[in-house]
Structures are given as structure tokens and as C-alpha cells.
Design a protein around this motif. Structure first.
Motif, PDB file in Angstrom:
ATOM      1  N   ARG A  67       2.091   7.062  -6.911  1.00  0.00           N
ATOM      2  CA  ARG A  67       0.848   7.737  -7.289  1.00  0.00           C
ATOM      3  C   ARG A  67      -0.200   6.758  -7.779  1.00  0.00           C
ATOM      4  NH1 ARG A  67       0.761  12.793 -11.407  1.00  0.00           N
ATOM      5  NH2 ARG A  67       1.420  11.172 -12.853  1.00  0.00           N
ATOM      6  N   TYR A  68       0.217   5.647  -8.378  1.00  0.00           N
ATOM      7  CA  TYR A  68      -0.743   4.684  -8.913  1.00  0.00           C
ATOM      8  C   TYR A  68      -0.675   3.338  -8.193  1.00  0.00           C
ATOM      9  CZ  TYR A  68      -1.116   8.028 -12.722  1.00  0.00           C
ATOM     10  OH  TYR A  68      -1.310   9.179 -13.458  1.00  0.00           O
ATOM     11  N   SER A  69       0.003   3.268  -7.075  1.00  0.00           N
ATOM     12  CA  SER A  69       0.114   2.010  -6.348  1.00  0.00           C
ATOM     13  C   SER A  69      -0.898   1.966  -5.205  1.00  0.00           C
ATOM     14  CB  SER A  69       1.529   1.830  -5.788  1.00  0.00           C
ATOM     15  OG  SER A  69       1.803   2.816  -4.807  1.00  0.00           O
ATOM     16  N   GLN A  70      -1.399   0.764  -4.914  1.00  0.00           N
ATOM     17  CA  GLN A  70      -2.337   0.565  -3.821  1.00  0.00           C
ATOM     18  C   GLN A  70      -1.674  -0.011  -2.588  1.00  0.00           C
ATOM     19  OE1 GLN A  70      -5.981  -1.414  -4.956  1.00  0.00           O
ATOM     20  NE2 GLN A  70      -5.942  -0.552  -7.020  1.00  0.00           N
ATOM     21  N   THR A 303      -4.218  13.571  -9.415  1.00  0.00           N
ATOM     22  CA  THR A 303      -4.715  12.668  -8.372  1.00  0.00           C
ATOM     23  C   THR A 303      -5.178  13.499  -7.195  1.00  0.00           C
ATOM     24  OG1 THR A 303      -3.083  11.013  -9.049  1.00  0.00           O
ATOM     25  CG2 THR A 303      -4.171  10.664  -6.932  1.00  0.00           C
ATOM     26  N   HIS A 317      -7.959   9.078  -9.473  1.00  0.00           N
ATOM     27  CA  HIS A 317      -7.039   9.395 -10.563  1.00  0.00           C
ATOM     28  C   HIS A 317      -7.823   9.996 -11.731  1.00  0.00           C
ATOM     29  CE1 HIS A 317      -3.815   7.282  -8.527  1.00  0.00           C
ATOM     30  NE2 HIS A 317      -4.581   6.219  -8.421  1.00  0.00           N
TER      31      HIS A 317
END
Length: 518
Positions: A67-70, A303, A317
Motif C-alpha cells: 500500500r505504501y511501496s512505489q 488510499t 494516501h
């Protein structure tokens, strides 16, 4: 001079802008993170279980993102051709995908090779989903068929051939494992029941259907196609409840918020609309840089992910609410505590005298107090004030005009100073909330500096632009006055046609009102 009254800064609310709870809620996202994929992002799907990863289908790959990774944490690329869709199972452990070669593949999130391969479709598969019992998969393809697959045996159970065009979307009921819905380019949305081997309900959308969505309760169905989003009541045999037409181009995807109270739709017009599920009115809107193909929301709307035709994945986010730990402030005892005692309370006859608070004047108020009008105007024309709070600048200009010294404050300026004034007028003259004040200031500037035109090319260019804006704004106001005059005439004509009443005396001598039609 002790009785100087500070300038009252007038508030100029933006016309048409309403701050609602939805505006605050949906604007509470950080700056979007943009991820470049290998092709158009055709499908985005969030896992319903922690850590709420999401699958992105683009070109011949399916990427799994945290969810928070690019960067993708896992990639599935064993497809013979382009992959069009991928959906998580309810427990988040399995992923089913459909591709252009007609294959349906089942993946384990912890592995890379497919667990099952379902062969049966002859053309591209555009929709796949798990049924409520987690042991069956529904797929729809461009061969006009809808198939139900058994996961343990990797076999086809049922085939439905009731559509007459491409099947491009579908979803399964979350309550009943035998019910699932598909939408087709034949303009129909059909509900199938695995127990009857045929469709049990069919509704006519009127346009090629691009996306369908079933509410968690199973009572409402949403279909999207063309410029329309339609809501159907399944408990009343597919009765149309509302038809929404808020997009300018084809609606391609639908999504429901975590609470179920907001419906989101994405379109090729590069906008995402947020609807209230009670009134079905647009309560918010997002703008994007390219046409939108896919849309998904994470758990608790933390998100929002949007996939576009140019291969860009936009990830927003929600801002984290910083909890400030308020430490109990230790207050020192008041003076009266030492005089009267700790437990003293105010009596009825006591008079409480507050210490007068000293009011400090703003810098521009100090200049106006001492009649430094040019310096006061210079202070409010600085970028920190003129750009962030133009209301203060307009209020000072209005105050100088009220005093009759606006022309004196604007006269005698060099190239840099007059450019700052012209930049402010050009930026804000076209705003209706500032126009009445700034048009007068612009006319004064034109009258003062018209004889010196030609000495500075920079000022000449801005001067001509300002003159054009003033003439254009005056023409707009003249047209508005003409329109108001025509409307007044129409309203007066309508009131005149309603008829008038006159007072006449009857034969017995009493007055009587009679209505005369015109």
C-alpha cells in the motif's frame, strides 16, 4: 491620533465554492505518487485483508504493490499475451487473472507459477471474480460467453451464451455463491444463477456496458456505459432507480467507498466523480492528467489508486492525523490566591476588573495612521500579501479610494513599482468578487500613465493587457445589465397578464372587487 480605527478587511468568498464535509474528507489526501507502468492500466484491485496490497494489471504483467511501496513486491508475467484483469480472493491469498489469449490463470500470492489454468474461452477474457464460497471463479470473454469454473478440479462447470456481444465486466455476489452479474457490449446487464443454468434477471442499460457494481447487501446494482451511470433495484425485478449523466465521455470504472455511502466513477474525460448513495448527487470531483481506465479504494478509504491510458498509476494516501499529546499545563496561582486564600471564590458583590489588552496595529495600518499612503500600498502589494491574501490588498485599495487619495498613492512610481501594481490587477481583475474595486483602480492607472506609454517595453505590454482586460470586463457588465433589463421586462409582462382587480358598486350599494383579465 490615539483614536485611529484600523481598516476593516472585507471578506470576499469565492463564488460557487462550498466547503462541505465531503470536500474536507476527499481533499484530505497527500500529493499523489505517480508510478509508470508498461502499458495502459486496465484493472486495479485491492486485497480486503491486511496488509491491503493491490494488484495492477498493465500490458503482459500483473504487479503486486504494497500500500505504501512505489516498487512492486511481486510480479506475475507468465502470460502468452496481454493480461486484462486480475482480482484477489476474499482472503487475499489467491489471485485470478484473465488474458487476451482466452486463458484464466490462478496464482498463489506466495508463489510465482500459476496454480491452475482454465482453458475454454476462445477470445480475450476481460472479467474474472471469485464467488462467495471462494471455490469457484466466474469469467467473461469476447467470445460472448460467461463461464463458471471449479477451482479444486480446474474444470468448467457451466457456460452461459445469452449475451450477443463482448462481455467486458462482471462481479459476483458477496452473499450468495450461486449469483453473479455480467455486463456486455450488447447493452444488457444480466444476473445468472448457477442453480438454474440461465439468467434470472436482465436489464437494458442503453449503451455498451463498461463496468458493473453490486452493493454489499445485494439489493442495488450499478451499471456504467457511455456517459451514463444507472442504479437498479434488484429487489423490485431490476427497476431503474436513477440515471446519472455527469461525465462528458464514456464511464469506464466504478468503485464503492468503505462505508458504502459514496459511489465513485471514473471516465475518459479524466475525472473521478463522487456521488452520495442517498441523494445520488455529485459531492466531490477529482481531476487527472489522462483518461481513466481503472479505479480502486483501499480499506477505510486510506488510499485511492487510479490507472490511466498513458500507463501512469496515480496513488493518493490519506494524510495521517498527528495526535498532539497535550501535557497538563501547570498554572501558577493567581495574585488573589495569595491575598484571599486558596479556596476563595468570587462573591456576589465583588467586581472583577480585567487588565486591558493592548491592540497592535498592522504595518499597513501604521502607515495609514501617519498618512504614508504610498508606503501602505507598497506593503500590501508585496508577493507574500498580494498572492496569499489578495483580500487585504483590495481592502486597502478600497480604503484609499474612500479617502480620495488612491490617485496620489498610484502616481510617481518607477518601472518596478508600476509593474507590481499591474501584475496584481491583471491577476485579479477578472474575478467577480474584486472587479468593482479593481476596475476603478485600473482606470485611474490608465489615466495617470497613458502619456508616458512607450518608455518601457515591459510596462507597455502589461499596460495594453490591462487595458484589454478592463474593456472586456466593462463589456461583460454591460451585457449583464442588458440581460437583467430583459428579465425585468419579462417578469413585468408576466405580472401584468395575471390580471387586475377594480372596485365597483353593486345594485344594493355595497362595493365589490372584480377581476379584469388583460
Amino acid at each position: 491620533m490615539a483614536g485611529y480605527k484600523p481598516v476593516a478587511i472585507q471578506t470576499y468568498p469565492l463564488l460557487g465554492e462550498k466547503i462541505t464535509q465531503d470536500t474536507l474528507y476527499w481533499n484530505n489526501y497527500k500529493t499523489p505518487v505517480q508510478i509508470k507502468e508498461f502499458g495502459a492500466v486496465s484493472k486495479v484491485d485491492f486485497s480486503s485483508q491486511p496488509p491491503y496490497n493491490y494488484a495492477v494489471t498493465a500490458s503482459s504483467r500483473i504487479h503486486i504493490y504494497g500500500r505504501y511501496s512505489q516498487e512492486p513486491i511481486k510480479t506475475f508475467s507468465r502470460f502468452k499475451d496481454t493480461a486484462y484483469c486480475a482480482t484477489f480472493r476474499q482472503d487475499g491469498r489467491l489471485l485470478v487473472a484473465g488474458s487476451e489469449d482466452g486463458g484464466v490463470q490462478l496464482f498463489d500470492i506466495s508463489g510465482r507459477a500459476p496454480l491452475r489454468q482454465f482453458e475454454g474461452h476462445t477470445k480475450a477474457v476481460h472479467t474474472v471474480d471469485f464467488t462467495a464460497d471462494k471455490y469457484h471463479v466466474v469469467s467473461g470473454a469476447d467470445d460472448y460467453t460467461v463461464k463458471l469454473w471449479d477451482i479444486p478440479n480446474a474444470k468448467e462447470i457451466l457456460t452461459f451464451k445469452e449475451h450477443s456481444d463482448y462481455v467486458r465486466c462482471g462481479c459476483a455476489s458477496k452473499l450468495n455463491p450461486d449469483l453473479f452479474i455480467t455486463g456486455s457490449y450488447d447493452h444488457t446487464v444480466k444476473m445468472f444463477d448457477a442453480r438454474t443454468n440461465k439468467s434470472v434477471l436482465s436489464v437494458e442499460h442503453g449503451q455498451p456496458v463498461e463496468s458493473v457494481l453490486l452493493f454489499p447487501s445485494g439489493g442495488l446494482l450499478v451499471s456504467a456505459g457511455g456517459r451514463y451511470v444507472k442504479v437498479w433495484d434488484m429487489l423490485k425485478g431490476g427497476q431503474l432507480l436513477v440515471s446519472l449523466k455527469n461525465h462528458h465521455k464514456t464511464v469506464t470504472c466504478l468503485c464503492l467507498s468503505s462505508s458504502g455511502q459514496r459511489l465513485l466513477s471514473g471516465s475518459l474525460d479524466r475525472k473521478v466523480k463522487v456521488y452520495s448513495t442517498t441523494s445520488y448527487k455529485v459531492v466531490h470531483s477529482f481531476d487527472y492528467a489522462a483518461s481513466i481506465l481503472s479505479l480502486a479504494l483501499a480499506h477505510e478509504d486510506e488510499t485511492i489508486v487510479v490507472g490511466m491510458t498513458n500507463g501512469i498509476l496515480s496513488v493518493k494516501h490519506r494524510k495521517s492525523e498527528a495526535k498532539k499529546e497535550s501535557l497538563p499545563r501547570r498554572r501558577r496561582p493567581a495574585y488573589r490566591t495569595f491575598i484571599k486564600g486558596k479556596n476563595y471564590t468570587k462573591q456576589r458583590d465583588d467586581i472583577l476588573i480585567n487588565r486591558p489588552t493592548k491592540k497592535h496595529l498592522e504595518l499597513y495600518d501604521r502607515d495609514l495612521k501617519h498618512f504614508r499612503i504610498s508606503k501602505a500600498l507598497d506593503r500590501v502589494l508585496e508577493p507574500t500579501c498580494a498572492i496569499k491574501t489578495p483580500e487585504i490588498t483590495v481592502s486597502i485599495i478600497k480604503e484609499l479610494n474612500r479617502r480620495g487619495v488612491l490617485a496620489n498613492a498610484l502616481a510617481g512610481r518607477d518601472e518596478k513599482e508600476i509593474s507590481r501594481v499591474l501584475n496584481f490587477l491583471i491577476r485579479n481583475l477578472s474575478q467577480p468578487r474584486f472587479a468593482p474595486v479593481l476596475i476603478n483602480a485600473a482606470e485611474i492607472i490608465i489615466d495617470i500613465y497613458l502619456p508616458v506609454i512607450g518608455q518601457s517595453p515591459v510596462v507597455d505590454k502589461k499596460f495594453l493587457l490591462l487595458q484589454g482586460l478592463v474593456e472586456k470586463e466593462i463589456d461583460y457588465q454591460r451585457e449583464l445589465l442588458e440581460t437583467l433589463g430583459m428579465m425585468d421586462m419579462l417578469f413585468a409582462t408576466m405580472r401584468g397578464k395575471e390580471g387586475t382587480s377594480v372596485l365597483e358598486h353593486t345594485s344594493d350599494g355595497f362595493p365589490e372587487n372584480k377581476k379584469i383579465e388583460s
